[in-house]
Design a protein around this motif. Structure first.
Motif, PDB file in Angstrom:
ATOM      1  N   SER A 135       0.831  -1.202   0.000  1.00 17.32           N
ATOM      2  CA  SER A 135       0.000   0.000   0.000  1.00 17.32           C
ATOM      3  C   SER A 135       0.869   1.256   0.000  1.00 17.32           C
ATOM      4  CB  SER A 135      -0.923   0.017   1.217  1.00 17.32           C
ATOM      5  OG  SER A 135      -0.164   0.164   2.413  1.00 17.32           O
ATOM      6  N   TYR A 136       0.242   2.382  -0.300  1.00 15.62           N
ATOM      7  CA  TYR A 136       0.928   3.674  -0.291  1.00 15.62           C
ATOM      8  C   TYR A 136       0.379   4.529   0.843  1.00 15.62           C
ATOM      9  CZ  TYR A 136       2.774   2.584  -4.936  1.00 15.62           C
ATOM     10  OH  TYR A 136       3.438   2.008  -5.985  1.00 15.62           O
ATOM     11  N   VAL A 137       1.265   5.138   1.594  1.00 16.18           N
ATOM     12  CA  VAL A 137       0.861   6.044   2.667  1.00 16.18           C
ATOM     13  C   VAL A 137       1.788   7.253   2.675  1.00 16.18           C
ATOM     14  CG1 VAL A 137      -0.016   4.162   4.129  1.00 16.18           C
ATOM     15  CG2 VAL A 137       2.326   4.992   4.461  1.00 16.18           C
ATOM     16  N   ILE A 138       1.340   8.284   3.344  1.00 15.22           N
ATOM     17  CA  ILE A 138       2.207   9.412   3.678  1.00 15.22           C
ATOM     18  C   ILE A 138       2.463   9.324   5.163  1.00 15.22           C
ATOM     19  CG2 ILE A 138       2.354  11.929   3.851  1.00 15.22           C
ATOM     20  CD1 ILE A 138       0.432  11.894   1.317  1.00 15.22           C
ATOM     21  N   ILE A 139       3.722   9.295   5.552  1.00 13.58           N
ATOM     22  CA  ILE A 139       4.078   9.200   6.956  1.00 13.58           C
ATOM     23  C   ILE A 139       4.742  10.490   7.412  1.00 13.58           C
ATOM     24  CG2 ILE A 139       6.205   7.939   6.332  1.00 13.58           C
ATOM     25  CD1 ILE A 139       6.156   6.777   9.205  1.00 13.58           C
ATOM     26  N   TYR A 140       4.165  11.068   8.457  1.00 16.08           N
ATOM     27  CA  TYR A 140       4.807  12.163   9.171  1.00 16.08           C
ATOM     28  C   TYR A 140       5.561  11.487  10.305  1.00 16.08           C
ATOM     29  CZ  TYR A 140       2.252  15.608   6.481  1.00 16.08           C
ATOM     30  OH  TYR A 140       1.782  16.389   5.447  1.00 16.08           O
ATOM     31  N   GLY A 141       6.887  11.434  10.162  1.00 15.07           N
ATOM     32  CA  GLY A 141       7.654  10.560  11.026  1.00 15.07           C
ATOM     33  C   GLY A 141       8.610  11.244  11.986  1.00 15.07           C
ATOM     34  N   ASP A 142       8.883  10.521  13.054  1.00 15.68           N
ATOM     35  CA  ASP A 142       9.925  10.888  14.006  1.00 15.68           C
ATOM     36  C   ASP A 142      11.056   9.887  13.798  1.00 15.68           C
ATOM     37  OD1 ASP A 142      11.369  11.946  16.112  1.00 15.68           O
ATOM     38  OD2 ASP A 142      10.229  10.876  17.650  1.00 15.68           O
ATOM     39  N   SER A 143      12.248  10.371  13.495  1.00 18.80           N
ATOM     40  CA  SER A 143      13.379   9.487  13.213  1.00 18.80           C
ATOM     41  C   SER A 143      14.155   9.191  14.484  1.00 18.80           C
ATOM     42  CB  SER A 143      14.307  10.150  12.180  1.00 18.80           C
ATOM     43  OG  SER A 143      15.454   9.363  11.965  1.00 18.80           O
ATOM     44  N   LEU A 144      14.413   7.907  14.714  1.00 17.87           N
ATOM     45  CA  LEU A 144      15.205   7.468  15.859  1.00 17.87           C
ATOM     46  C   LEU A 144      16.458   6.767  15.357  1.00 17.87           C
ATOM     47  CD1 LEU A 144      12.320   5.960  18.022  1.00 17.87           C
ATOM     48  CD2 LEU A 144      13.493   8.121  18.419  1.00 17.87           C
ATOM     49  N   SER A 145      17.613   7.294  15.764  1.00 19.62           N
ATOM     50  CA  SER A 145      18.876   6.683  15.370  1.00 19.62           C
ATOM     51  C   SER A 145      19.087   5.388  16.141  1.00 19.62           C
ATOM     52  CB  SER A 145      20.038   7.642  15.642  1.00 19.62           C
ATOM     53  OG  SER A 145      20.201   7.827  17.037  1.00 19.62           O
ATOM     54  N   LEU A 146      20.117   4.647  15.773  1.00 17.60           N
ATOM     55  CA  LEU A 146      20.415   3.377  16.439  1.00 17.60           C
ATOM     56  C   LEU A 146      20.592   3.574  17.943  1.00 17.60           C
ATOM     57  CD1 LEU A 146      21.043   0.355  16.215  1.00 17.60           C
ATOM     58  CD2 LEU A 146      23.420   0.961  15.710  1.00 17.60           C
ATOM     59  N   ASP A 147      21.259   4.649  18.338  1.00 18.55           N
ATOM     60  CA  ASP A 147      21.487   4.921  19.754  1.00 18.55           C
ATOM     61  C   ASP A 147      20.200   5.276  20.488  1.00 18.55           C
ATOM     62  OD1 ASP A 147      24.180   4.459  19.462  1.00 18.55           O
ATOM     63  OD2 ASP A 147      24.708   6.581  19.239  1.00 18.55           O
ATOM     64  N   GLU A 148      19.198   5.708  19.731  1.00 18.19           N
ATOM     65  CA  GLU A 148      17.949   6.141  20.343  1.00 18.19           C
ATOM     66  C   GLU A 148      16.904   5.034  20.438  1.00 18.19           C
ATOM     67  OE1 GLU A 148      17.668  10.860  19.168  1.00 18.19           O
ATOM     68  OE2 GLU A 148      17.341   9.373  17.562  1.00 18.19           O
ATOM     69  N   HIS A 149      17.224   3.837  19.933  1.00 18.43           N
ATOM     70  CA  HIS A 149      16.286   2.717  20.118  1.00 18.43           C
ATOM     71  C   HIS A 149      17.030   1.486  20.655  1.00 18.43           C
ATOM     72  CE1 HIS A 149      17.439   0.790  16.220  1.00 18.43           C
ATOM     73  NE2 HIS A 149      17.343   1.998  15.682  1.00 18.43           N
ATOM     74  N   PRO A 150      17.558   1.594  21.884  1.00 19.96           N
ATOM     75  CA  PRO A 150      18.324   0.486  22.466  1.00 19.96           C
ATOM     76  C   PRO A 150      17.496  -0.760  22.737  1.00 19.96           C
ATOM     77  CG  PRO A 150      17.855   2.135  24.138  1.00 19.96           C
ATOM     78  CD  PRO A 150      17.447   2.742  22.822  1.00 19.96           C
ATOM     79  N   GLY A 151      16.171  -0.636  22.781  1.00 22.19           N
ATOM     80  CA  GLY A 151      15.335  -1.802  23.036  1.00 22.19           C
ATOM     81  C   GLY A 151      15.067  -2.637  21.804  1.00 22.19           C
ATOM     82  N   ILE A 152      15.571  -2.213  20.643  1.00 21.74           N
ATOM     83  CA  ILE A 152      15.349  -2.947  19.402  1.00 21.74           C
ATOM     84  C   ILE A 152      16.669  -3.526  18.908  1.00 21.74           C
ATOM     85  CG2 ILE A 152      14.654  -2.750  16.980  1.00 21.74           C
ATOM     86  CD1 ILE A 152      12.365  -2.609  19.000  1.00 21.74           C
ATOM     87  N   GLN A 153      16.737  -4.849  18.799  1.00 16.01           N
ATOM     88  CA  GLN A 153      17.947  -5.525  18.342  1.00 16.01           C
ATOM     89  C   GLN A 153      17.918  -5.862  16.855  1.00 16.01           C
ATOM     90  OE1 GLN A 153      19.171  -8.819  21.051  1.00 16.01           O
ATOM     91  NE2 GLN A 153      17.279  -8.341  22.131  1.00 16.01           N
ATOM     92  N   SER A 154      16.722  -5.967  16.293  1.00 17.09           N
ATOM     93  CA  SER A 154      16.593  -6.511  14.940  1.00 17.09           C
ATOM     94  C   SER A 154      16.755  -5.457  13.840  1.00 17.09           C
ATOM     95  CB  SER A 154      15.231  -7.189  14.782  1.00 17.09           C
ATOM     96  OG  SER A 154      14.184  -6.275  15.064  1.00 17.09           O
ATOM     97  N   VAL A 155      16.832  -4.177  14.199  1.00 18.16           N
ATOM     98  CA  VAL A 155      17.002  -3.109  13.218  1.00 18.16           C
ATOM     99  C   VAL A 155      18.234  -2.297  13.590  1.00 18.16           C
ATOM    100  CG1 VAL A 155      15.979  -1.072  12.117  1.00 18.16           C
ATOM    101  CG2 VAL A 155      14.514  -2.980  12.830  1.00 18.16           C
ATOM    102  N   ALA A 156      19.249  -2.340  12.731  1.00 25.11           N
ATOM    103  CA  ALA A 156      20.518  -1.675  13.032  1.00 25.11           C
ATOM    104  C   ALA A 156      20.664  -0.392  12.226  1.00 25.11           C
ATOM    105  CB  ALA A 156      21.690  -2.613  12.765  1.00 25.11           C
ATOM    106  N   GLU A 157      19.576   0.364  12.114  1.00 22.28           N
ATOM    107  CA  GLU A 157      19.598   1.633  11.392  1.00 22.28           C
ATOM    108  C   GLU A 157      18.495   2.522  11.945  1.00 22.28           C
ATOM    109  OE1 GLU A 157      17.749   1.182   7.258  1.00 22.28           O
ATOM    110  OE2 GLU A 157      18.400  -0.869   7.721  1.00 22.28           O
TER     111      GLU A 157
END
Length: 253
Positions: free
Chosen positions: A168-190
């Motif tokens: 599907s296509y969407v428009i996302i108004y997003g908040d970007s979190l760097s790797l250092d800002e999401h320490p609880g996520i191991q599966s995404v390294a970006e």
């Protein structure tokens, strides 16, 4: 009984309460239900100003699912599970979403803070809507692929959050979190992009972007100017990529 969850990196801007379902209290036994105290955005102008950037994207495959606990004492989050690209079709017993059950989900026994089930999608940028000050300049976000993080609605019913559909296509108004800002996520390294204000940060559209409809009824106008108010008697705010870009120009100055 509702359990107050410590806020993980992906939900740092909202207060989340989650209750494990009782057998008689839900049509989907075992699924969590929660309420999020999102900041409200009555106009696209306010939503744009609160975003790191906004993009017209095509939602791709699920990369992974993981329960974000914000990072425990060892710097770990919940046990990740593979997305469609990483799964083994010959594995008759796929890894459960979390093992052992994470805090905040029925069966979890840890005394630490709970976690929020998340799902991560690849998404291809079709058109840039807005680049905030932090994304403009020497190292702008390229028009390529981003990772979108969203509440895993297969595991939790959260008011103001709905699923994304691959293809599907969407428009996302997003908040970007760097790797250092999401320490609880191991599966995404970006970097991970999460919609601002839950569904408020998502507009449903198509490949052309000629029509874009706000998922949330909270977003009632393009700008704070009273003259921009539109009749919403027939449904949620409907606009277009072109109009959203015009609003973004005003915010960016």
């Amino acid at each position: 009984m509702k359990t107050k969850l410590a806020l993980a990196a992906l939900t740092a801007t909202m207060s989340l309460c989650v209750a494990a379902c009782s057998a008689g209290g839900s049509s989907e036994q075992g699924k969590m239900h929660g309420e999020a105290d999102y900041e409200l955005y009555s106009s696209v102008e306010d939503l744009t100003a609160a975003s790191t950037a906004a993009y017209h994207v095509k939602v791709g495959d699920v990369v992974s699912r993981e329960c974000d606990d914000g990072g425990d004492a060892a710097g770990d989050g919940g046990e990740p599970t593979p997305g469609t690209e990483d799964s083994d079709p010959e594995d008759a017993s796929p890894t459960p979403s979390v093992s052992p059950p994470p805090d905040g989900i029925e069966g979890g026994e840890s005394e630490n803070a709970g976690c929020l089930p998340m799902v991560f999608y690849k998404a291809d940028i079709v058109t840039e809507i807005y680049q905030g000050a932090s994304t403009r300049g020497a190292d702008p976000v390229p028009l390529g692929e981003i990772i979108i993080g969203n509440v895993d609605t297969d595991k939790v019913d959260l008011e103001g959050a709905s699923p994304l559909t691959p293809g599907s296509y969407v428009i996302i108004y997003g908040d970007s979190l760097s790797l250092d800002e999401h320490p609880g996520i191991q599966s995404v390294a970006e970097d991970i992009w999460t919609p601002v204000g839950g569904d408020q940060g998502i507009f449903d559209t198509d490949a052309d972007g000629g029509t874009a409809t706000a998922r949330s009824s909270e977003v009632k106008a393009l700008t704070d100017d009273a003259t921009s108010q539109r009749s919403l008697s027939s449904g949620n705010l409907t606009t277009s990529v072109e109009e959203l870009q015009e609003v973004a120009k005003g915010v960016a100055g």
